[in-house]
Design an enzyme around this catalytic site. Sequence first.
Site, short mmCIF file in Angstrom:
data_model
loop_
_atom_site.label_atom_id
_atom_site.label_comp_id
_atom_site.label_asym_id
_atom_site.label_seq_id
_atom_site.Cartn_x
_atom_site.Cartn_y
_atom_site.Cartn_z
N PRO A 33 0.82 -1.22 0.00
CA PRO A 33 0.00 0.00 0.00
C PRO A 33 0.84 1.26 0.00
O PRO A 33 1.94 1.27 0.57
CB PRO A 33 -0.81 -0.10 1.30
N ASP A 34 0.36 2.31 -0.66
CA ASP A 34 1.07 3.60 -0.58
C ASP A 34 0.55 4.35 0.64
O ASP A 34 -0.15 3.78 1.48
CB ASP A 34 0.91 4.40 -1.89
N PHE A 35 0.87 5.62 0.75
CA PHE A 35 0.41 6.40 1.90
C PHE A 35 -0.94 7.06 1.63
O PHE A 35 -1.81 7.08 2.46
CB PHE A 35 1.43 7.50 2.23
N ARG A 36 -1.08 7.68 0.43
CA ARG A 36 -2.18 8.62 0.26
C ARG A 36 -3.38 8.15 -0.56
O ARG A 36 -4.37 8.86 -0.64
CB ARG A 36 -1.64 9.94 -0.31
N ASN A 104 11.00 4.89 -2.58
CA ASN A 104 10.57 3.63 -1.96
C ASN A 104 11.68 2.98 -1.16
O ASN A 104 12.86 3.17 -1.43
CB ASN A 104 10.05 2.66 -3.02
N ASP A 106 11.47 -0.46 -0.47
CA ASP A 106 11.14 -1.88 -0.54
C ASP A 106 12.11 -2.74 -1.35
O ASP A 106 11.96 -3.96 -1.41
CB ASP A 106 9.71 -2.04 -1.11
N HIS A 121 15.25 7.39 0.30
CA HIS A 121 14.78 7.17 1.67
C HIS A 121 15.30 5.87 2.27
O HIS A 121 14.76 5.38 3.26
CB HIS A 121 13.25 7.22 1.72
#
Length: 238
Positions: A33-36, A104, A106, A121
Amino acid sequence: MEDKIAKLREMIAESDNIVFFGGAGVSTESGIPDFRSVDGLYNQKWKYPPETILSHSFFERDPEEYYRFHREKLVIDGVKPNRAHLRLAQLEQEGKLKAVITQNIDGLHQAAGSKNVLELHGSILRAYCSRCRRPYPAEQMNKGTGVPRCSCGGVIRPDIVLYEEALDEDILRRSIAYIRNADILIIGGTSLNVYPAAGLINYYRGNKLVLINLSETPYDSYADLIIHEKIGEVFSRV
Ligand code: CNA
């Protein structure tokens, strides 16, 4: 949509200096899932908003709760690169794409085979002691229970940039250089809301800015080509 895909295909065919800059939306088709988005992490019930839990001060204050969130929400078993990750890796192999710059954490671009990935990040696939900085295998941190600790007594932390922390200067500098020199800049799967990463767009000097994002972004009016579609779908066709 057809016209836009054809246009992007044509642009890619003609260039050997493409740079990709992406975010959480690149991995939603892999099941992360993303954040927004409506089903993103911001819209799920949790004691604190993700921005709070994923902050430096929260990690220091309540590593127990941080790790509960980390293991439940950031670590997802069995995820695989999707068509966007795979096509980007292929474009690099073909000598067309110079770098993937990602927000990302991941590791899916590398899993797809991309070599030059600039992780603004960091990555949850690396861990180190927050006190003595000794590196640790991520497995232990991502899978265990409770707060992982180093033999020195320090808390083991993921090698990600938490909110309130600075970005790695070298990665930022290299990202700016790639974007500044890019012929085509493709930006995808990012709400362009998180700074300083989102500000990287301002370093692009060309006239082939492509934006591929499901929802609108504050930079839509800057784009030379804008595609509001799923990014995996788009990359499977170019
Ligand atoms: P965001 O703010 O959650 O925005 C994601 C954007 O992607 C939204 O505008 C969506 O509309 C769009 N989107 C979602 N799915 C698709 C799709 N299939 N195709 C095209 N567009 C899509 O995420 P940002 O990356 O902009 O925000 C930066 C944060 C989110 C970074 O700090 C990341 O570390 C953090 N994050 C990373 C992951 C990950 O590593 N996979 C997951 C969740 C959050």
